[in-house]
Design an enzyme around this catalytic site. Structure first.
Site, mmCIF file in Angstrom:
data_model
loop_
_atom_site.group_PDB
_atom_site.id
_atom_site.type_symbol
_atom_site.label_atom_id
_atom_site.label_comp_id
_atom_site.label_asym_id
_atom_site.label_seq_id
_atom_site.Cartn_x
_atom_site.Cartn_y
_atom_site.Cartn_z
ATOM 1 N N GLY A 103 91.018 68.091 -3.909
ATOM 2 C CA GLY A 103 91.898 68.149 -2.734
ATOM 3 C C GLY A 103 91.531 69.245 -1.753
ATOM 4 N N GLY A 146 84.839 67.113 -0.960
ATOM 5 C CA GLY A 146 84.242 65.848 -1.383
ATOM 6 C C GLY A 146 84.321 65.582 -2.873
ATOM 7 C CB SER A 147 86.599 66.876 -5.454
ATOM 8 O OG SER A 147 87.363 66.228 -6.384
ATOM 9 C CB SER A 148 87.958 61.815 -4.460
ATOM 10 O OG SER A 148 87.700 61.498 -3.118
ATOM 11 C CB ALA A 149 83.039 61.211 -2.108
ATOM 12 C CB ALA A 150 81.262 64.520 -6.014
ATOM 13 N N PRO A 154 86.556 71.957 -6.369
ATOM 14 C CG PRO A 154 87.019 73.875 -5.115
ATOM 15 C CD PRO A 154 85.911 72.982 -5.534
ATOM 16 N N GLY A 156 88.791 69.174 0.389
ATOM 17 C CA GLY A 156 87.919 68.758 1.487
ATOM 18 C C GLY A 156 86.459 68.943 1.134
ATOM 19 C CG ASP A 180 83.542 63.269 1.766
ATOM 20 O OD1 ASP A 180 83.131 63.643 2.882
ATOM 21 O OD2 ASP A 180 84.596 63.688 1.252
HETATM 22 O O1 PMV Z 1 88.668 67.461 4.616
HETATM 23 P P1 PMV Z 1 87.898 66.229 4.334
HETATM 24 O O2 PMV Z 1 86.680 66.408 3.530
HETATM 25 O O3 PMV Z 1 88.773 65.128 3.848
HETATM 26 O O4 PMV Z 1 87.215 65.840 5.711
HETATM 27 C C1 PMV Z 1 87.787 65.035 6.635
HETATM 28 C C2 PMV Z 1 86.800 64.882 7.739
HETATM 29 C C3 PMV Z 1 87.355 64.073 8.884
HETATM 30 O O5 PMV Z 1 86.329 64.058 9.865
HETATM 31 C C4 PMV Z 1 88.573 64.768 9.459
HETATM 32 C C5 PMV Z 1 87.719 62.659 8.469
HETATM 33 C C6 PMV Z 1 86.534 61.785 8.092
HETATM 34 O O6 PMV Z 1 86.788 60.746 7.455
HETATM 35 O O7 PMV Z 1 85.391 62.112 8.442
#
Ligand code: PMV
Length: 322
Positions: A103, A107-111, A101, A105, A152
């Protein structure tokens, strides 16, 4: 030249988000949702990116690199970075199809960046060391997203579970992951990682003597959690997830929607539950025994906009034989 498809997994942060930004360790695991990227070199002088998820096509002229804008810029930048590494400038068609999914968190954009670097370099005849794939994807992410911690791209490249410390890199953990599942539930509230990171850092700058022990405690917790993960001691791991959630609440990144999901999961038998990633919205993660998962999932469904069950994904970035 023919097309190449590569895929890379998404992730959840199990422990240590936010505290990792200031040098504490964190643990992330790759999950069984992947981003698929197909790259085909063309005779044109542009990178054309199509995202199936957004049903969106954007084009990026190779000779106007400074004027690239648009949602797909990170993908074009990742491909371009791989192109520079291969020392071959060529047009590309890029097709993205992701199960992660966006946005969220997860890790979609890094994957997508990792799979793009991998597929582009292979399509241009270059076999990169995984560390190089991860580094190039990180460089590309930095151009667009500022200063990500590097978790990520690392987990998307290597898969499995990692303990990560900023500036020091990561170690691969050998988790025993049997008889348990991770259930992810979405608050449905959008989240903004940059904004949440800024907020936590501001709090830390205002109250260093109060926040420093919380960061210290979070670091200790991660060291303990890494050992429990490798022993398969999920009772205690669940307890540490709950404590970690408390520390994240203390630094102000939980919300009432997150609390509702976390408590719903716990009350219905989760071994532990916490917010994952930046917080302020987004997903919670619950560790569940396989036998309890159905009950927890159905309880979460009444409050979450989406509930997903994932397993640990051992395989990082790979070329797909399709
Ligand atoms: O929600 P995400 O996957 O963007 O995770 C952010 C994780 C943080 O520790 C808050 C920031 C980071 O760059 O590690």
């Amino acid at each position: 030249m023919s097309w190449i498809t590569s895929s890379a997994p998404g992730k959840v942060i199990l422990f240590g988000e936010h505290f990792v930004v200031e040098g504490q360790p964190a643990i992330a695991i790759a999950v069984s949702l992947r981003a698929y990227v197909t790259v085909e070199p063309t005779q044109s002088d542009e990178i054309k990116v199509y995202s199936k998820n957004f049903d969106l096509t954007e084009t990026f002229p190779l000779n106007q690199r400074d004027s690239w804008t648009g949602k797909m810029t990170p993908v074009a930048v990742a491909a371009y970075t791989a192109m520079l590494e291969a020392d071959k400038k060529t047009g590309l068609n890029i097709h993205i199809d992701s199960q992660i999914p966006p946005g969220s968190g997860m890790g979609s954009s890094a994957a997508v960046a990792v799979a793009t670097v991998h597929a582009t370099s292979l399509a241009l005849g270059l076999q990169l060391d995984p560390r190089k794939v991860s580094d190039l994807a990180y460089e590309a992410e930095k151009v667009v997203h500022g200063k990500p911690s590097g978790i990520d791209n690392t987990i998307a490249t290597f898969g499995g579970a990692i303990a990560y410390r900023k500036g020091e890199g990561f170690i691969q953990l050998k988790p025993i992951f049997r008889g348990v599942k991770l259930v992810l539930a979405d608050t449905g509230k959008p989240r903004n990682t940059g904004e949440m990171v800024r907020r936590v850092l501001a709090l830390k700058n205002t109250y260093p003597s109060i926040l420093d022990p919380i960061y210290y405690s979070a670091g200790k917790l991660v060291v303990e959690a890494a050992q429990l993960l490798e022993k398969g001691d999920y009772e205690n791991l669940g307890i540490l997830m709950n404590i970690n959630h408390g520390l994240l609440s203390a630094v102000g990144v939980s919300t009432k929607e997150i609390e509702l999901l976390v408590h719903t999961a716990r009350e219905n038998g989760a071994l532990g539950a916490k917010l994952t990633g930046a917080g302020g919205g987004g997903y919670i993660v619950a560790l569940c025994r396989e036998n309890d998962a159905e009950k927890i999932i159905s309880a979460l469904r009444s409050h979450a906009t989406s509930v997903l069950t994932v397993n640990l994904e051992e395989t990082g970035v790979r070329k797909e034989n399709i």
